[in-house]
Design a protein around this motif. Sequence first.
Motif, short mmCIF file in Angstrom:
data_model
loop_
_atom_site.label_atom_id
_atom_site.label_comp_id
_atom_site.label_asym_id
_atom_site.label_seq_id
_atom_site.Cartn_x
_atom_site.Cartn_y
_atom_site.Cartn_z
N ASN A 189 -11.81 -1.37 4.03
CA ASN A 189 -11.09 -2.59 3.97
C ASN A 189 -9.74 -2.52 3.99
N GLU A 231 -16.30 2.59 1.23
CA GLU A 231 -15.77 1.24 0.77
C GLU A 231 -14.18 0.98 0.87
N LYS A 265 -7.66 -3.04 7.40
CA LYS A 265 -7.42 -4.40 7.57
C LYS A 265 -5.67 -4.57 7.61
#
Length: 410
Positions: free
Chosen positions: A213, A210, A216
């Motif tokens: 991200n 998780e 990014k």
Amino acid sequence: MKTTTRFQLSLMMFLEFFIWGGWFVTMGTFLGNNLGASGAETAMAYSTQSWGAIIAPFIIGLIADRFFNAERILGVLHLVGAYLMYQMYQSTDFGSFYPYVLGYMIGYMPTLALVNSVSFNQMKDPAKDFSLIRVWGTIGWIAAGLAISYIFHWDPNPEVPGDKGLLQNTFLMVAIASAILGVFSFTLPKTPPKADDGSKITVRDILGLEALNLLKDRNFLVFFLSSVLICVPLAFYYQHANQFLSEIGVENATGKMTIGQISEVLFMLLLPYFFKKFGFKITILVGMLAWTVRYLLFAYGDAGEGVFMLLIGIALHGICYDFFFVSGQIYTDSKAGEKVKSAAQGLITLATYGVGMLGGFYIAGLITDANVTAEGHDWASVWQMPALFAVVVFVLFAVLFKNETIEYKD
């Protein structure tokens, strides 16, 4: 914390890292000298650490965190480890040795998280108390190296041509220590599993996916990839440093390598000052540059008048490790936020000690095999490769990572 509890946790940490330092440092030398292993086979043996790191989250996430007390699992794993270590002691060829070392590391790597869990569960103020307990682990690693060289004299004797030393005995020593810690673990303070709320745990949760991200963010992506790549030079040190020092005739090589752990403690204390004074990017770059300097010292030092170069290279371990990996943990913590903080640290650990080191050990084995000579190895050529690799990672990070302010809470 009670004095009795503090003693128990300190002894637990001492034995935990005495066990690891008691055989992992000298395994490459043992495999080459005693079992006639190639560089590729030595890489396979060291890669078991990475496979253990990859599998460990499943053992912790699916078993330890949900069903059984941490101290009991710790005890069982170390008792099984004692048996496997004894089988490694009795092995006479690489084919029989490898299955045992693979099984051992799959069982040992989860214990690194378990000793932390047992410790944290007894602490009201972990930020204050944990370092005072964890330092005994480093002392245990140092004690193992000093014992091998200066008490038992198991290192190969450079004054006797062809002497292979008695490094086989390190596995017996560690088997005994593992059995002691296994039994002792059942006397540790009770550390029950985390309350199971009935929610279904997934592979994504266990591996910390998780936190993907975070990639990014360009800076975090650059840091993440750099962390994986810098594990290639790190793998060379773990896999071949002791073998290199022994082969070129450095006396008491294992004992001298404990200078690296002493340096690690020193620079851990200096890290907060350096981090606040110069910031995250400079700290990381200094750590990367230290890898290059270390390996150039290894490439051009020798066991005679140039031995001081080798000792400086060993002493740089504190900068190499602390300034990159510990700073990286701080950076990851600051970028992740409370929601995915644990997942982010798990992802970095999986990427470095799992994927990064796995590739690093493989590459180190190939390069070492490519530089075999009639006398042993062309070590100058071997060490030039990770030095060059570290320079490339240094340049990429310096160019691609944009400076940013990271708050350090010591």
